[in-house]
Structure formats: structure tokens, C-alpha cells
Design an enzyme around this catalytic site. Structure first.
Site, PDB file in Angstrom:
ATOM      1  N   ASP A 242       1.235  -0.993  -0.085  1.00 40.90           N
ATOM      2  CA  ASP A 242      -0.180   0.272   0.070  1.00 40.90           C
ATOM      3  C   ASP A 242       0.721   1.521   0.230  1.00 40.90           C
ATOM      4  O   ASP A 242       0.164   2.760   0.222  1.00 40.90           O
ATOM      5  CB  ASP A 242      -0.785  -0.367   1.520  1.00 40.90           C
ATOM      6  N   ASN A 243       2.322   0.949   0.465  1.00 43.44           N
ATOM      7  CA  ASN A 243       2.900   2.337   0.293  1.00 43.44           C
ATOM      8  C   ASN A 243       3.638   2.525  -1.216  1.00 43.44           C
ATOM      9  O   ASN A 243       4.463   2.801  -1.618  1.00 43.44           O
ATOM     10  CB  ASN A 243       3.711   2.204   1.656  1.00 43.44           C
TER      11      ASN A 243
END
EC number: 2.7.7.-
Length: 481
Positions: A242-243
Site C-alpha cells: 500500500d506504500n
């Protein structure tokens, strides 16, 4: 401002619309005026910028939303993610006619906050502001930062801290985790919609419906990004899916670090107990994350074509890394002995605990000084060590025969633009944060001026060019923000 939010054209399952929650008694802490001029030809007052950057007012056309996504965090799947403290205000057409997202971080609770307060603290906002601009100054693909506003609002982490907001500027806020979420939930119609949107908005070189071409482009961009990290000694700290930006930008600055003394296994995140995101593991984690993305889009792709694209990752990574590190050494990419020169230098770094960035700057000066004998060189290496002297002798010979652009003089000019004087070391970053928390914003401003133009000699900023004291090296940073 020419403002809209084309992410709203997607199915509402991708987002939740809401307004930001302003900070109390906000004030501008640091402002990136150069970036502001690049974003808009219009002239805005300090008050107008303050209102925008603290959530008090929105430009016409802005329709804020929180994105929904999932992600693999430290290797485990978590579907309950999304913008828990940030809002995508929309897109602005900048002076270069390109579209940029404006994203307000610390804008309050959203449906994806998971019982958190939706706020950002001053220290994490300062760190992201400084590091995103430092990375931009180094030529590394990154999101950027327009401003940090602080307030009289308090938020509680381990202790009470000052609430803040950061206005982030990016080409895209779409993450690997967006695709994972809709694939995990078997919403393949939404997965296709997101793929089509992403290709249209961010991959002009890829034709519509060419999902294999899209994935190949993501593999290439991600490999190039991580090669940049490794060559410039940057540790991300939290390479969760998610980063990971789908367009290959450095994204979501948390417990990052630039190397001090060279430690291949350096862990900058004090929550990374197993060293999953150690510096030397970043290339492998990049591949792991791409495999997760491949699995996510596999319902719409041929597995063999995804596999073929993944097999190119290491080739892309090696090519970009070799070019970057060769230029840092001032040598031609076709130098026959380049591979043993690089491996030999990294071994010396590790054994002698050499400061990564300070060495390359000293090496640049040595080349500028017409390569005097090694024992006369003002380098940071152990000049009594036979392996060191052999490496310097081999390097000197390579420089005289294979200097980039022909001579060691021209090579020195290239090196001076590849080896920064000012690096955003955590030691200096922490000093700036502590000063800001005490009400003195001048140190943040000075450090910003240094790292945003890292190759320019400026006497008044020379104190930021030195390695930190021993107690300031290898700091571990908290994820808490």
C-alpha cells in the site's frame, strides 16, 4: 487554479467523499514557493495558501475524497486500509500543462481511519516535507510537498504532540494495494475499470486494454526507482504494497533514512523486528511486491506474460544501478573492470564502516585535484590497508583510461552533479524537528534549502554537509505519525 477531480469518474466503491476538518489556529510552518510557482500562474496571498494547506478553504472545482485500498503489510494481507488521515482534493493543471494530485495529509477521520484520529503530527509532516524535496533534488522519482501547517490542536501518540497538515503533490496516488483490494474481493469489473483508468491517465505509452504492457511498464519503473534508492543510499523503511506507487514514485515517507556509515543490513524502522525492509533487502522486496501486483491483475492477464515481465525486473534493476553507481565514480559505463571496482569498494565500505555519502564527495574532490598519489588523498578510507591502496590504484588507472566524457576533469564535473554535498541525514532532520516543536522553524527552512539543491556549494549551509557525530548515526525511526 484549474482544478478538478477525475478520480470521481470511477465507481463510488473506490472512494468516500468528505470535506477536510481544519486545524485550530493554523499557521504556515514551511512553504515551498518554487513548487507553488510551478503549480499555478495565479498569485495567491499568504492567507489563501494558508487556508488551502490547512483545510480551511478549497479551490473551486475541488471535491475531496478518501481512497479505498488494501495492502500487504510486513508480508501479511490487510484488506482494511485506505486513506485514514488524508484526502485527495483533486487535480490541478500546472504551468507545464501536466496534471498533479493535491492531497491533504492529516485532514481528519475518514471511514478508513480504523478508530484513529485521522491527524498527522508535526514531526512526521516535517520529515515527509524535507525528504520528498530532498529526493526531488537528487533526481529520484518522488511525490513532492507544498507546505506544512501546524496548529494549536494536540494529538496523542506515545505522548501529546502538535497536530499538523502536509499538502502533498503527486502525479498519482494510486498504489499497488488498490488493485489488490478489488482483486482480493473478486470484483473483477472494478479491477478492469481501475486498470483502464490508470493506463489512460498515467501510461500514455501503453495502448488501451494492454494489461501486459501496463504491467511491464510498472516492472520497469519500479526497478528503476529501487536502483535509484540503492545508488543514493536511501532506505524507505516500510515497503508495504500500500506504500508502492503504481507509477514508480517514492511514496509515503515514514521511517526513512539515508545511510551514514555503510551497513548493507541497516534497518531504519524500529518496528521492523525481522529486518524485512533492511537496506540490502529492498531490491528483493520490490520483486515480492510486484509479484503481489501480478497476482492481483492475473484474472485479466495471461500468467506466462506476467511471468515474462517479472523476469525482466532484475535486468532493469542491474542496468539502472550500474549506470548510476558508475557515474558516481565518474567512469564510463563500458569500463572493463567496473564490476570488481564496485564490489571491491562496497566491501571496503562494509569492513571499514565508511560514511557512504561523505566518501563519494571526497572522491569527487580527489578527482578534481588531478588524482594525487593515494597516500596524499584526503579520503575517508584507511590508507594503511593494502586492499584500500590496491582499490585506489585500480580506480586511478580506470579513471585515467575510462573517465566519463573523456578526461578526469570532465568526469569530476559529472561526479559533482551525482554526489551530493547535502544529504537529509536523520540526525539533522531530528534537530530541525526539535527546533520546530519549540517554535523555531528556521532550522527546517535552512535544511530544506540545503537538501532541495544538494549539489550547490553554499558556505552558510556547510554545517549540513558533514557526517553526524557517532551518537547521531544509524537512528531508528518510529512509524507512528
Amino acid at each position: 487554479m484549474n482544478f478538478n477531480n477525475h478520480f470521481l469518474t470511477l465507481n463510488p466503491a473506490f472512494y468516500h467523499c468528505q470535506l477536510p476538518k481544519p486545524l485550530n489556529h493554523a499557521q504556515m510552518m514551511v512553504f515551498n514557493s518554487t513548487l507553488a510557482q510551478q503549480l499555478s500562474k495565479e498569485t495567491f496571498s499568504e492567507q489563501q495558501w494558508l487556508e488551502l494547506c490547512s483545510g480551511q478553504a478549497l479551490p473551486p472545482g475541488a471535491e475531496p475524497l478518501a481512497m479505498k485500498y488494501g495492502g500487504h503489510q510486513f508480508g501479511g494481507w490487510n484488506p482494511e486500509l485506505g486513506d485514514g488521515r488524508g484526502l485527495l482534493l483533486g487535480q490541478i493543471i500546472a504551468t507545464d500543462d501536466q496534471s498533479y494530485d493535491l492531497h491533504l495529509k492529516g485532514a481528519g477521520q475518514t471511514p478508513y481511519s480504523r478508530h484513529a484520529d485521522g491527524r498527522a503530527v508535526l514531526r512526521s509532516s516535517i520529515r515527509e516535507f524535507l525528504c520528498s524535496e530532498a529526493m526531488h533534488g537528487l533526481g529520484i522519482a518522488t511525490t513532492r510537498a507544498l507546505a506544512v501547517t501546524n496548529s494549536q490542536s494536540h494529538v496523542f501518540r506515545e505522548t501529546a504532540e502538535t497536530g499538523a497538515m502536509l499538502l502533498r503533490v503527486a502525479n498519482s496516488h494510486i498504489r499497488f494495494g488498490h488493485f489488490e483490494y478489488f482483486s482480493f474481493n473478486q470484483q473483477h469489473d472494478l479491477l478492469k475499470e481501475l486498470l483502464d483508468y490508470t493506463i489512460k491517465q498515467h501510461f500514455p505509452e501503453v495502448t488501451a486494454d494492454d494489461y501486459h504492457g501496463f504491467f511491464s511498464a510498472v516492472v520497469s519503473r519500479t526497478a528503476k526507482l529501487i536502483a535509484q534508492w540503492q545508488a543514493q543510499g536511501f532506505c524507505h523503511g516500510v515497503m508495504n504494497t500500500d506504500n508502492m506507487s503504481i507509477i514508480g514514485d517514492t511514496f509515503d515517507y515514514g521511517p526513512f533514512a539515508f545511510l551514514d556509515d555503510y551497513q548493507p543490513g541497516y534497518i531504519c524502522n524500529h518496528s521492523d523486528y525481522q529486518g524485512r525492509y533492511a537496506f540490502d533487502r529492498q531490491p528483493a522486496i520490490g520483486m515480492w511486491n510486484l509479484q503481489c501486483l501480478a497476482a492481483a491483475i492475473s484474472p485479466l492477464c495471461e500468467p506466462e506474460q506476467l511471468k515474462a515481465a517479472l523476469e525482466q525486473y532484475e535486468t532493469h534493476l542491474r542496468k539502472h544501478y550500474l549506470q548510476l553507481i558508475t557515474h558516481k565514480l565518474g567512469l564510463n559505463i563500458n569500463t572493463p573492470e567496473i564490476a570488481p571496482l564496485i564490489s571491491g569498494l562496497l566491501n571496503i565500505f562494509t569492513e571499514q564502516k565508511i560514511d557512504y555519502h561523505f566518501f563519494f564527495r571526497k572522491l569527487t574532490l580527489w578527482v578534481e585535484q588531478d588524482l594525487p598519489e593515494a597516500k596524499q588523498a584526503s579520503l575517508t578510507l584507511d590508507l594503511e590497508n593494502p586492499a584500500t591502496l590496491q582499490w585506489l590504484d585500480d580506480y586511478r588507472r580506470a579513471m585515467l583510461e575510462h573517465a566519463i566524457d573523456g578526461t578526469h576533469t570532465t568526469a569530476a564535473a559529472v561526479m559533482a552533479q551525482k554526489n551530493p554535498i547535502y544529504v537529509l541525514r536523520n540526525w539533522y532532520c531530528q534537530q530541525a524537528i526539535e527546533a520546530a516543536e519549540a517554535g523555531d522553524f528556521s532550522v527546517v527552512q535552512q535544511l530544506f534549502e540545503a537538501v532541495s539543491r544538494p549539489f550547490e556549494v553554499r558556505a552558510e549551509l556547510s554545517h549540513f554537509s558533514m557526517p553526524p557525530p557517532q551518537q547521531g548515526k544509524h537512528m531508528e525511526i518510529s512509524c507512528s505519525s
